[in-house]
Design a protein around this motif. Structure first.
Motif, PDB file in Angstrom:
ATOM      1  N   UNK A 179       0.824  -1.211   0.000  1.00 12.81           N
ATOM      2  CA  UNK A 179       0.000   0.000   0.000  1.00 12.81           C
ATOM      3  C   UNK A 179       0.857   1.261   0.000  1.00 12.81           C
ATOM      4  N   UNK A 180       1.884   1.282   0.825  1.00 12.02           N
ATOM      5  CA  UNK A 180       2.706   2.491   0.929  1.00 12.02           C
ATOM      6  C   UNK A 180       3.481   2.772  -0.346  1.00 12.02           C
ATOM      7  N   UNK A 181       3.871   1.745  -1.057  1.00 11.91           N
ATOM      8  CA  UNK A 181       4.679   1.934  -2.265  1.00 11.91           C
ATOM      9  C   UNK A 181       3.837   2.147  -3.511  1.00 11.91           C
ATOM     10  N   UNK A 182       2.590   1.688  -3.476  1.00 13.26           N
ATOM     11  CA  UNK A 182       1.772   1.726  -4.682  1.00 13.26           C
ATOM     12  C   UNK A 182       2.046   0.571  -5.623  1.00 13.26           C
ATOM     13  N   UNK A 183       2.832  -0.410  -5.185  1.00 18.64           N
ATOM     14  CA  UNK A 183       3.158  -1.583  -6.003  1.00 18.64           C
ATOM     15  C   UNK A 183       2.378  -2.782  -5.485  1.00 18.64           C
ATOM     16  N   UNK A 184       1.652  -3.458  -6.353  1.00 23.02           N
ATOM     17  CA  UNK A 184       0.948  -4.675  -5.967  1.00 23.02           C
ATOM     18  C   UNK A 184       1.964  -5.805  -5.762  1.00 23.02           C
ATOM     19  N   UNK A 185       1.704  -6.636  -4.758  1.00 22.49           N
ATOM     20  CA  UNK A 185       2.616  -7.727  -4.426  1.00 22.49           C
ATOM     21  C   UNK A 185       1.846  -9.037  -4.412  1.00 22.49           C
ATOM     22  N   UNK A 186       2.379 -10.022  -5.109  1.00 21.51           N
ATOM     23  CA  UNK A 186       1.845 -11.385  -5.084  1.00 21.51           C
ATOM     24  C   UNK A 186       2.775 -12.216  -4.215  1.00 21.51           C
ATOM     25  N   UNK A 187       2.224 -12.907  -3.218  1.00 23.18           N
ATOM     26  CA  UNK A 187       3.019 -13.743  -2.320  1.00 23.18           C
ATOM     27  C   UNK A 187       2.930 -15.202  -2.749  1.00 23.18           C
ATOM     28  N   UNK A 188       3.891 -15.995  -2.279  1.00 14.95           N
ATOM     29  CA  UNK A 188       3.946 -17.409  -2.642  1.00 14.95           C
ATOM     30  C   UNK A 188       3.789 -18.307  -1.428  1.00 14.95           C
ATOM     31  N   UNK A 189       3.158 -19.457  -1.669  1.00 16.23           N
ATOM     32  CA  UNK A 189       3.296 -20.597  -0.797  1.00 16.23           C
ATOM     33  C   UNK A 189       4.259 -21.555  -1.502  1.00 16.23           C
ATOM     34  N   UNK A 193      -3.145 -13.072   5.127  1.00 16.84           N
ATOM     35  CA  UNK A 193      -2.496 -12.688   3.869  1.00 16.84           C
ATOM     36  C   UNK A 193      -2.466 -13.932   2.989  1.00 16.84           C
ATOM     37  N   UNK A 194      -3.197 -13.898   1.880  1.00 17.64           N
ATOM     38  CA  UNK A 194      -3.297 -15.074   1.031  1.00 17.64           C
ATOM     39  C   UNK A 194      -2.222 -15.085  -0.053  1.00 17.64           C
ATOM     40  N   UNK A 195      -1.684 -16.269  -0.305  1.00 14.82           N
ATOM     41  CA  UNK A 195      -0.720 -16.459  -1.385  1.00 14.82           C
ATOM     42  C   UNK A 195      -1.451 -16.555  -2.716  1.00 14.82           C
ATOM     43  N   UNK A 196      -0.761 -16.160  -3.783  1.00 14.06           N
ATOM     44  CA  UNK A 196      -1.337 -16.252  -5.117  1.00 14.06           C
ATOM     45  C   UNK A 196      -0.516 -17.090  -6.075  1.00 14.06           C
ATOM     46  N   UNK A 197       0.467 -17.821  -5.528  1.00 15.36           N
ATOM     47  CA  UNK A 197       1.423 -18.544  -6.360  1.00 15.36           C
ATOM     48  C   UNK A 197       1.958 -19.725  -5.561  1.00 15.36           C
ATOM     49  N   UNK A 198       2.277 -20.823  -6.243  1.00 10.60           N
ATOM     50  CA  UNK A 198       2.908 -21.982  -5.619  1.00 10.60           C
ATOM     51  C   UNK A 198       4.337 -22.078  -6.140  1.00 10.60           C
ATOM     52  N   UNK A 199       5.314 -21.910  -5.256  1.00  8.47           N
ATOM     53  CA  UNK A 199       6.730 -21.957  -5.655  1.00  8.47           C
ATOM     54  C   UNK A 199       7.354 -23.278  -5.179  1.00  8.47           C
ATOM     55  N   UNK A 200       7.930 -24.029  -6.123  1.00 10.21           N
ATOM     56  CA  UNK A 200       8.645 -25.254  -5.801  1.00 10.21           C
ATOM     57  C   UNK A 200       9.956 -25.264  -6.587  1.00 10.21           C
ATOM     58  N   UNK A 201      10.693 -26.364  -6.534  1.00 18.62           N
ATOM     59  CA  UNK A 201      12.019 -26.369  -7.146  1.00 18.62           C
ATOM     60  C   UNK A 201      12.362 -27.733  -7.720  1.00 18.62           C
ATOM     61  N   UNK A 202      13.109 -27.710  -8.804  1.00 13.43           N
ATOM     62  CA  UNK A 202      13.695 -28.925  -9.342  1.00 13.43           C
ATOM     63  C   UNK A 202      15.087 -29.130  -8.783  1.00 13.43           C
ATOM     64  N   UNK A 203      15.806 -30.089  -9.328  1.00 10.21           N
ATOM     65  CA  UNK A 203      17.184 -30.347  -8.920  1.00 10.21           C
ATOM     66  C   UNK A 203      18.138 -30.037 -10.054  1.00 10.21           C
ATOM     67  N   UNK A 204      19.403 -30.315  -9.836  1.00 11.82           N
ATOM     68  CA  UNK A 204      20.422 -30.054 -10.854  1.00 11.82           C
ATOM     69  C   UNK A 204      20.378 -31.171 -11.895  1.00 11.82           C
ATOM     70  N   UNK A 205      19.910 -30.844 -13.088  1.00  9.83           N
ATOM     71  CA  UNK A 205      19.781 -31.800 -14.194  1.00  9.83           C
ATOM     72  C   UNK A 205      18.913 -33.001 -13.829  1.00  9.83           C
ATOM     73  N   UNK A 206      17.881 -32.781 -13.035  1.00 11.29           N
ATOM     74  CA  UNK A 206      16.998 -33.888 -12.701  1.00 11.29           C
ATOM     75  C   UNK A 206      16.142 -33.571 -11.496  1.00 11.29           C
ATOM     76  N   UNK A 218       2.020 -22.545 -10.911  1.00 12.28           N
ATOM     77  CA  UNK A 218       3.169 -23.176 -10.272  1.00 12.28           C
ATOM     78  C   UNK A 218       4.435 -22.558 -10.842  1.00 12.28           C
ATOM     79  N   UNK A 219       5.229 -21.942  -9.980  1.00 10.12           N
ATOM     80  CA  UNK A 219       6.507 -21.358 -10.378  1.00 10.12           C
ATOM     81  C   UNK A 219       7.628 -22.280  -9.910  1.00 10.12           C
ATOM     82  N   UNK A 220       8.575 -22.557 -10.784  1.00 10.35           N
ATOM     83  CA  UNK A 220       9.588 -23.562 -10.475  1.00 10.35           C
ATOM     84  C   UNK A 220      10.983 -22.963 -10.554  1.00 10.35           C
ATOM     85  N   UNK A 221      11.700 -23.043  -9.426  1.00  6.09           N
ATOM     86  CA  UNK A 221      13.130 -22.746  -9.414  1.00  6.09           C
ATOM     87  C   UNK A 221      13.846 -23.891 -10.127  1.00  6.09           C
ATOM     88  N   UNK A 222      14.583 -23.558 -11.171  1.00  3.75           N
ATOM     89  CA  UNK A 222      15.415 -24.542 -11.875  1.00  3.75           C
ATOM     90  C   UNK A 222      16.858 -24.335 -11.431  1.00  3.75           C
TER      91      UNK A 222
END
Length: 303
Positions: A84-94, A133-146, A169-173
């Motif tokens: 609110x203070x910045x004027x920037x919308x923020x999407x949080x993750x679970x 505060x509700x999340x709007x994204x699911x963040x998970x991760x893969x492994x190194x080459x697998x 679903x957002x994925x850290x590669x």
């Protein structure tokens, strides 16, 4: 690539907003993040987070998607006020990162109920000083080459939570690798539509052939974490984005700053330096599409 329907919404920390009102989007960043893998390098200062959001807003930024998942110091209770203070919308993750980012006892406490945790944080939220505060994204991760056993567990839980909530679903590669394995599990085994998956850190592995395979499958491709000298980032990014756009995949591209340590240039740098660099190489129209037109389809709640 499926466009978001006219009534699509994105779940921000201050409520759902029409997906077409995100403005210029930093599609992958962190206002707060803490990991035992980065001792002494926590991004935890609320005043600094506010300053970064304010700078992003002054440069024309409209929305920041924070990929910090469960158990990594995301400080969800502070996000609504900062937004609110910045004027920037923020999407949080679970979600949940790689096992190395957590103490074993924390993983033991959630391992058997991950999908329920993710669903609860999207539908009911994390209790904070100003309410849930509700999340709007699911963040998970893969492994190194697998994919290791932990990655398979979290990806399957993310798929179940997606089917129940419509959250992307957002994925850290890891170093940009393993993306084909991720899509094989999420989209092949677990039935997630490819355009509900955002693959992160592809700039770290500038394999244009793999990029083309991923785009052909229908996923969103995020080029995030610019200006790290130890990764093949900025100087290869125009060629990678240009090749994908020329091949007909311009609607599937995203950009992010990925602030993970205090010295990361992050979200203001994305608009102050990276955007004009890309505009020179690729043209303003394509960069506008990546920053403004594409994120609504990537982050809207839809199954």
């Amino acid at each position: 690539m499926s466009a978001s329907p006219d009534n699509a919404v994105v779940r921000t920390v201050n409520g759902d907003v029409p997906a077409d009102r995100l403005g210029v989007v930093d599609a992958h960043d962190h206002l707060f993040i803490r990991s035992p893998l980065l001792p002494g390098q926590e991004v935890a200062d609320a005043e600094d987070a506010g300053a970064r959001l304010a700078a992003f807003h002054e440069l024309g930024g409209g929305t920041v998607v924070q990929w910090t998942p469960y158990g990594m110091g995301r400080r969800a209770d502070l996000l609504p006020g900062l937004s609110r203070r910045s004027g920037v919308q923020v999407v949080a993750a679970t979600g949940l990162h790689q096992a190395a980012h957590y103490p074993p006892e924390l993983l033991d406490s959630v391992r058997d109920s991950l999908a329920e945790l993710f669903v609860r944080e999207i539908t009911e939220g994390v209790t904070g000083t100003e309410g849930a505060v509700r999340a709007g994204l699911i963040k998970v991760a893969g492994g190194f080459h697998g994919l290791d056993a932990h990655a398979r567990l979290t990806l399957r839980a993310a798929a179940e939570a997606h089917h129940r909530t419509g959250a992307a679903i957002a994925v850290h590669l890891e170093l940009g690798t393993g993306a084909l394995d991720v899509l094989e599990l999420l989209c092949g085994e677990a039935g997630v539509a490819p355009d509900r998956v955002v693959l992160g850190h592809l700039n770290r592995s500038p394999d244009f052939t793999v990029h083309h395979q991923l785009a052909s499958a229908g996923a969103y491709l995020a080029f995030d974490g610019p200006s790290r000298a130890n990764h093949a980032t900025d100087w290869r990014m125009p060629d990678a984005l240009g090749a994908l756009a020329d091949a007909g995949f311009a609607d599937q591209l995203l950009l992010g700053g990925d602030t993970v340590t205090p010295d990361t240039p992050g979200m203001p740098h994305l608009l102050r330096r990276v955007r004009p660099r890309l505009e020179l190489a690729l043209g303003r129209e394509l960069v506008e599409r990546i920053l403004v037109a594409n994120p609504p389809g990537a982050f809207a709640l839809r199954r």
